[in-house]
Design a protein around this motif. Structure first.
Motif, PDB file in Angstrom:
ATOM      1  N   ASP A   7     -17.319  -1.496  19.829  1.00  0.00           N
ATOM      2  CA  ASP A   7     -16.991  -0.107  20.153  1.00  0.00           C
ATOM      3  C   ASP A   7     -17.259   0.195  21.622  1.00  0.00           C
ATOM      4  O   ASP A   7     -16.483   0.888  22.285  1.00  0.00           O
ATOM      5  CB  ASP A   7     -17.820   0.857  19.295  1.00  0.00           C
ATOM      6  CG  ASP A   7     -17.510   0.757  17.811  1.00  0.00           C
ATOM      7  OD1 ASP A   7     -16.344   0.505  17.469  1.00  0.00           O
ATOM      8  OD2 ASP A   7     -18.447   0.933  17.005  1.00  0.00           O
ATOM      9  N   VAL A   8     -18.380  -0.326  22.136  1.00  0.00           N
ATOM     10  CA  VAL A   8     -18.824  -0.010  23.494  1.00  0.00           C
ATOM     11  C   VAL A   8     -19.202  -1.293  24.224  1.00  0.00           C
ATOM     12  O   VAL A   8     -19.930  -2.135  23.679  1.00  0.00           O
ATOM     13  CB  VAL A   8     -20.039   0.945  23.470  1.00  0.00           C
ATOM     14  CG1 VAL A   8     -20.497   1.275  24.886  1.00  0.00           C
ATOM     15  CG2 VAL A   8     -19.710   2.223  22.712  1.00  0.00           C
ATOM     16  N   CYS A  31     -22.020  -2.511  19.965  1.00  0.00           N
ATOM     17  CA  CYS A  31     -22.012  -2.589  21.423  1.00  0.00           C
ATOM     18  C   CYS A  31     -22.384  -3.981  21.894  1.00  0.00           C
ATOM     19  O   CYS A  31     -23.100  -4.730  21.213  1.00  0.00           O
ATOM     20  CB  CYS A  31     -22.934  -1.538  22.047  1.00  0.00           C
ATOM     21  SG  CYS A  31     -24.625  -1.555  21.458  1.00  0.00           S
ATOM     22  N   SER A 183      -7.943   0.758  24.677  1.00  0.00           N
ATOM     23  CA  SER A 183      -9.184   0.020  24.900  1.00  0.00           C
ATOM     24  C   SER A 183      -9.317  -0.408  26.354  1.00  0.00           C
ATOM     25  O   SER A 183      -8.368  -0.350  27.138  1.00  0.00           O
ATOM     26  CB  SER A 183      -9.234  -1.221  23.995  1.00  0.00           C
ATOM     27  OG  SER A 183      -9.251  -0.873  22.639  1.00  0.00           O
ATOM     28  N   ARG A 196     -13.563   0.306  23.176  1.00  0.00           N
ATOM     29  CA  ARG A 196     -12.990   1.631  23.418  1.00  0.00           C
ATOM     30  C   ARG A 196     -13.670   2.319  24.591  1.00  0.00           C
ATOM     31  O   ARG A 196     -13.056   3.096  25.313  1.00  0.00           O
ATOM     32  CB  ARG A 196     -13.141   2.482  22.147  1.00  0.00           C
ATOM     33  CG  ARG A 196     -12.543   3.884  22.247  1.00  0.00           C
ATOM     34  CD  ARG A 196     -12.753   4.659  20.955  1.00  0.00           C
ATOM     35  NE  ARG A 196     -14.160   4.838  20.634  1.00  0.00           N
ATOM     36  CZ  ARG A 196     -14.917   5.827  21.117  1.00  0.00           C
ATOM     37  NH1 ARG A 196     -14.402   6.710  21.969  1.00  0.00           N
ATOM     38  NH2 ARG A 196     -16.186   5.931  20.772  1.00  0.00           N
ATOM     39  N   VAL A 197     -14.968   2.014  24.788  1.00  0.00           N
ATOM     40  CA  VAL A 197     -15.778   2.691  25.803  1.00  0.00           C
ATOM     41  C   VAL A 197     -16.399   1.659  26.742  1.00  0.00           C
ATOM     42  O   VAL A 197     -16.848   0.596  26.302  1.00  0.00           O
ATOM     43  CB  VAL A 197     -16.894   3.524  25.140  1.00  0.00           C
ATOM     44  CG1 VAL A 197     -17.798   4.155  26.188  1.00  0.00           C
ATOM     45  CG2 VAL A 197     -16.305   4.589  24.227  1.00  0.00           C
ATOM     46  N   VAL A 199     -19.484   1.413  29.682  1.00  0.00           N
ATOM     47  CA  VAL A 199     -20.644   2.061  30.282  1.00  0.00           C
ATOM     48  C   VAL A 199     -21.119   1.196  31.451  1.00  0.00           C
ATOM     49  O   VAL A 199     -21.418   0.011  31.278  1.00  0.00           O
ATOM     50  CB  VAL A 199     -21.786   2.250  29.265  1.00  0.00           C
ATOM     51  CG1 VAL A 199     -22.966   2.944  29.928  1.00  0.00           C
ATOM     52  CG2 VAL A 199     -21.312   3.031  28.058  1.00  0.00           C
ATOM     53  N   ALA A 320     -19.820  10.997  32.548  1.00  0.00           N
ATOM     54  CA  ALA A 320     -18.474  10.464  32.416  1.00  0.00           C
ATOM     55  C   ALA A 320     -17.864  10.144  33.773  1.00  0.00           C
ATOM     56  O   ALA A 320     -18.125  10.817  34.769  1.00  0.00           O
ATOM     57  CB  ALA A 320     -17.589  11.468  31.672  1.00  0.00           C
ATOM     58  N   ASN A 325     -13.016   7.539  28.495  1.00  0.00           N
ATOM     59  CA  ASN A 325     -14.043   6.729  27.839  1.00  0.00           C
ATOM     60  C   ASN A 325     -14.772   5.789  28.802  1.00  0.00           C
ATOM     61  O   ASN A 325     -15.084   4.644  28.458  1.00  0.00           O
ATOM     62  CB  ASN A 325     -13.433   5.932  26.686  1.00  0.00           C
ATOM     63  CG  ASN A 325     -12.896   6.834  25.590  1.00  0.00           C
ATOM     64  OD1 ASN A 325     -13.465   7.881  25.296  1.00  0.00           O
ATOM     65  ND2 ASN A 325     -11.776   6.438  24.988  1.00  0.00           N
ATOM     66  N   THR A 326     -15.027   6.280  30.005  1.00  0.00           N
ATOM     67  CA  THR A 326     -15.862   5.533  30.951  1.00  0.00           C
ATOM     68  C   THR A 326     -17.075   6.375  31.314  1.00  0.00           C
ATOM     69  O   THR A 326     -16.978   7.599  31.460  1.00  0.00           O
ATOM     70  CB  THR A 326     -15.099   5.162  32.238  1.00  0.00           C
ATOM     71  OG1 THR A 326     -14.679   6.362  32.926  1.00  0.00           O
ATOM     72  CG2 THR A 326     -13.880   4.317  31.924  1.00  0.00           C
ATOM     73  N   ILE A 351     -21.326   9.552  24.313  1.00  0.00           N
ATOM     74  CA  ILE A 351     -20.322   8.664  23.728  1.00  0.00           C
ATOM     75  C   ILE A 351     -19.953   9.095  22.318  1.00  0.00           C
ATOM     76  O   ILE A 351     -18.785   9.015  21.900  1.00  0.00           O
ATOM     77  CB  ILE A 351     -20.842   7.208  23.746  1.00  0.00           C
ATOM     78  CG1 ILE A 351     -20.884   6.696  25.197  1.00  0.00           C
ATOM     79  CG2 ILE A 351     -19.981   6.291  22.877  1.00  0.00           C
ATOM     80  CD1 ILE A 351     -21.679   5.427  25.370  1.00  0.00           C
TER      81      ILE A 351
END
Length: 382
Positions: A7-8, A31, A183, A196-197, A199, A320, A325-326, A351
């Motif tokens: 997901d992350v 993650c 994505s 999707r995300v 970080v 953000a 999604n960053t 998130i």
């Protein structure tokens, strides 16, 4: 090339990245942490370990207060020893001008509704620090602040995240980031990762990752230095700083004394290396001797420098980014260790679309596009 998904995808295995992974994983969010070296290799493993609310930039105070609520519970939550020890932190005044500066500081904190910083006079200072130089006139104290062991704390977050299902991939340098439908695809020399995300917790290399995500964020790599002495008789408890000179000073239970506080060596981020500047280190030692005269008897055991990323206003980028999604969390400017737990909590909530009880508006990634000075300073804010 093999692509692993989650997901992350978190880039950076310091305390910010590992705390984010733990907070997400315990909530059931998959993650992967990508670390170009090993967990806690840089600033998160070699800093002074200060856990302080004292002297925070006013924008950081609400987050720092929340972090102070988390730290005492971490050993239980993470099922590990972080080395956290609550005592106090003191900022010393050496002159009437320093006293005036500290009075103004406390007033500004109290105007925001916070009462943790307390002015103390010379007698109170000497009762807390009997070995302090007679010329010191007073200061500010925050009871309950303290310190932890950086490598232990960061590693504890990493192990706890892994136990909750997160995956940490070390020796894995990011070489590219592209958008792939809904994505993000992250390329490394070994394999690709997709999520999707994204970080960005890449520390002194955070601006490089930000560039891959389309965000131009000014950051200057610097090399804060520390020295540690041989064992001395116990003469103090807590962590001590000064108002008008760079200083971070504490004594461990085994009698060794750790001294730092703002003097810089040379950072070579492209070589993954930082060197000590002995001339600047001597100034650090002299500051310690001025505040604690018995340090004239101390013998230095070793010294080192780490690589940290400093923003123009010396507060982090947190929140953000410009692309969907960053998220960014870097540029903590040599005082981010204490805020690691709350950074992880903050990012996990963002998130997952959960509300925050404090504002992160001052930490926007694009604030440097609105006329804020781009001049860098090598010393921490009061």
């Amino acid at each position: 090339m093999k692509t692993e998904t989650a997901d992350v995808i978190i880039i950076g295995g310091g305390i910010q990245g590992c705390a984010t992974a733990w907070n997400l994983a315990k909530d059931g969010v998959s993650c992967i942490v990508l670390e170009k070296d090993h967990v806690a290799r840089h600033a998160s493993g070699v800093n002074a370990g200060g856990v302080r609310r004292l002297g925070r930039h006013l924008a950081e105070v609400p987050l720092s207060r929340r972090a102070s609520e988390i730290w005492p519970q971490l050993d239980e939550w993470l099922e590990a020893d972080t080395g956290f020890h609550a005592s106090r932190q003191i900022k010393v005044a050496e002159s009437e001008a320093d006293i005036a500066t500290l009075k103004k500081r406390v007033a500004s904190v109290q105007a925001l509704g916070f009462e943790h910083e307390e002015l103390i006079d010379q007698q109170q200072l000497r009762s807390l620090l009997p070995a302090i130089s007679p010329h010191c006139l007073g200061g500010i104290v925050v009871e309950g602040d303290g310190s932890a062991i950086p490598y232990k704390a960061t590693s504890a977050f990493a192990r706890a995240a892994t136990a909750q299902g997160a995956r940490i991939v070390e020796d894995c340098t990011v070489t590219g980031i592209t958008r792939d439908g809904d994505s993000w695809k992250v390329s490394t020399a070994q394999q690709s990762f997709a999520g999707r995300v994204i970080v960005n917790c890449a520390g002194a290399w955070g601006h490089k990752i930000a560039e891959l995500l389309g965000d131009n964020i000014p950051l200057q790599p610097q090399a804060p230095m520390l020295l540690i002495t041989q064992r001395m008789p116990i003469f103090m408890e807590g962590v001590v700083g000064a108002t008008s000179r760079p200083l971070s000073f504490k004594q461990f239970e085994n009698g060794t004394v750790l001294v730092g506080g703002g003097y810089r060596g040379q950072a070579y981020p492209d070589r993954n290396y930082a060197s000590v500047n002995t001339t600047e280190l001597a100034k650090c030692a002299n500051n310690a001797r001025t505040i604690f005269p018995l340090m004239n008897q101390a013998r230095i055991n070793r010294s080192w420098a780490g690589i940290e990323g400093v923003t123009p206003d010396q507060i982090p980028v947190l929140g953000a980014g410009s692309k969907p999604n960053t998220f960014h969390a870097f540029g903590f400017s040599a005082h981010g260790f204490q805020m690691g737990p709350v950074t992880g909590e903050t990012l996990a909530r963002l998130i997952q679309g959960k509300p925050l009880s404090y504002s992160i508006e001052p930490f926007r990634y694009d604030r440097f596009d609105t006329g804020v000075s781009s001049e860098f300073s090598s010393h921490p804010l009061l």
